[in-house]
Design a protein around this motif. Structure first.
Motif, short mmCIF file in Angstrom:
data_model
loop_
_atom_site.label_atom_id
_atom_site.label_comp_id
_atom_site.label_asym_id
_atom_site.label_seq_id
_atom_site.Cartn_x
_atom_site.Cartn_y
_atom_site.Cartn_z
N ASN A 21 37.64 -38.75 57.98
CA ASN A 21 38.32 -39.96 58.46
C ASN A 21 39.17 -40.58 57.35
N GLN A 22 38.63 -40.64 56.13
CA GLN A 22 39.38 -41.20 55.00
C GLN A 22 40.64 -40.38 54.73
N LEU A 23 40.52 -39.07 54.75
CA LEU A 23 41.68 -38.23 54.52
C LEU A 23 42.67 -38.35 55.67
N ALA A 24 42.19 -38.49 56.90
CA ALA A 24 43.08 -38.68 58.05
C ALA A 24 43.90 -39.96 57.88
N HIS A 25 43.25 -41.03 57.44
CA HIS A 25 43.97 -42.28 57.17
C HIS A 25 45.00 -42.08 56.06
N TYR A 26 44.63 -41.36 55.01
CA TYR A 26 45.55 -41.12 53.91
C TYR A 26 46.74 -40.29 54.38
N SER A 29 49.13 -42.44 56.05
CA SER A 29 49.92 -43.24 55.10
C SER A 29 51.06 -42.43 54.49
N LEU A 30 50.94 -41.10 54.53
CA LEU A 30 51.99 -40.22 54.03
C LEU A 30 53.01 -39.86 55.12
N GLY A 31 52.81 -40.39 56.32
CA GLY A 31 53.75 -40.13 57.40
C GLY A 31 53.33 -39.06 58.38
N VAL A 32 52.10 -38.57 58.27
CA VAL A 32 51.61 -37.56 59.21
C VAL A 32 51.26 -38.26 60.52
N LEU A 33 51.94 -37.83 61.57
CA LEU A 33 51.76 -38.42 62.90
C LEU A 33 51.30 -37.35 63.88
N PRO A 34 50.82 -37.75 65.06
CA PRO A 34 50.50 -36.74 66.06
C PRO A 34 51.70 -35.81 66.27
N GLY A 35 51.43 -34.52 66.29
CA GLY A 35 52.47 -33.52 66.44
C GLY A 35 53.01 -32.98 65.12
N LEU A 56 43.31 -32.60 62.08
CA LEU A 56 43.13 -32.70 63.53
C LEU A 56 42.87 -34.14 63.95
N LYS A 57 42.10 -34.88 63.14
CA LYS A 57 41.81 -36.28 63.45
C LYS A 57 43.06 -37.15 63.36
N ALA A 58 44.01 -36.73 62.55
CA ALA A 58 45.29 -37.46 62.45
C ALA A 58 46.22 -37.08 63.59
N GLY A 59 45.81 -36.12 64.42
CA GLY A 59 46.61 -35.68 65.56
C GLY A 59 47.62 -34.61 65.21
N ALA A 60 47.56 -34.13 63.98
CA ALA A 60 48.50 -33.11 63.52
C ALA A 60 47.92 -31.72 63.72
N ALA A 82 57.90 -26.04 59.47
CA ALA A 82 58.39 -27.42 59.32
C ALA A 82 57.27 -28.36 58.90
N ALA A 83 56.38 -27.86 58.03
CA ALA A 83 55.29 -28.69 57.52
C ALA A 83 55.86 -29.82 56.66
N GLY A 84 55.45 -31.04 56.96
CA GLY A 84 55.92 -32.19 56.20
C GLY A 84 55.05 -32.50 55.01
N VAL A 85 53.81 -31.98 55.02
CA VAL A 85 52.85 -32.19 53.94
C VAL A 85 52.18 -30.86 53.65
N VAL A 86 51.92 -30.60 52.37
CA VAL A 86 51.17 -29.42 51.94
C VAL A 86 49.95 -29.90 51.17
N LEU A 87 48.75 -29.49 51.60
CA LEU A 87 47.50 -29.82 50.91
C LEU A 87 47.12 -28.65 50.02
N SER A 88 46.73 -28.96 48.77
CA SER A 88 46.35 -27.90 47.85
C SER A 88 45.40 -28.47 46.79
N HIS A 89 44.97 -27.62 45.91
CA HIS A 89 44.21 -28.00 44.71
C HIS A 89 45.08 -27.79 43.49
N SER A 90 44.76 -28.46 42.41
CA SER A 90 45.59 -28.39 41.20
C SER A 90 45.63 -27.00 40.59
N ASP A 91 44.62 -26.16 40.81
CA ASP A 91 44.60 -24.84 40.18
C ASP A 91 45.56 -23.84 40.83
N VAL A 92 46.08 -24.14 42.02
CA VAL A 92 47.02 -23.23 42.67
C VAL A 92 48.35 -23.89 43.00
#
Length: 154
Positions: A21-26, A29-35, A56-60, A82-92
């Protein structure tokens, strides 16, 4: 009860729900909307499970990126999805090609994410809404995006 175990880390169902839920809220805040589409390049870990659930909880919809893919394929998939956000770890993160998406490095944003509400986002997702996009090798050698709706998962 334990929901996720990864190496030395384990998360209860309550912790998994709260962190996702915390990450979904974050993400919101970065502009991730349903779809929206969010690319994910994470090792198998608790962070991976939290991230997929949060998207999924953010609707994306999530777009998995394989660490073994060459940079040309990563660039192609990022562009096509057309991904607007990329999630990763610092090692990659250095292995990712330059792309116009917002880069969210999970292990560097832990405190900001933890500062988000743990409440569930209001959401109206149907079985027809997109859950994830999986890129296959394709018969022509170019990856093809297969869009999977929620009804195909549940």
């Amino acid at each position: 009860a334990v929901a996720v175990v990864s190496g030395e880390e384990s998360l209860s169902y309550a912790q998994l729900d709260s962190r996702s839920n915390q990450l979904a809220h974050y993400l919101r805040s970065l502009g991730v909307l349903p779809g929206s589409r969010v690319a994910v390049r994470l090792d198998r870990s608790a962070d991976l499970i939290v991230s997929l659930l949060a998207i999924l909880k953010a609707g994306a919809a999530y777009v998995p990126l394989d660490k073994a893919w060459p940079s040309e394929r990563l660039a192609f998939v990022l562009r096509e999805s057309a991904a607007g956000v990329v999630l990763s770890h610092s090692d990659v993160v250095d292995d990712l090609p330059a792309f116009g998406a917002v880069l969210l490095v999970i292990d560097e944003e832990t405190s900001r994410i933890a500062g988000q509400p743990s409440s569930t986002l209001p959401l109206d997702v149907t079985g027809n809404d997109l859950a994830y996009v999986m890129f296959t090798s394709g018969s022509t050698g170019e990856p093809k995006g297969v869009c999977v709706p929620h009804r195909g998962v549940t």
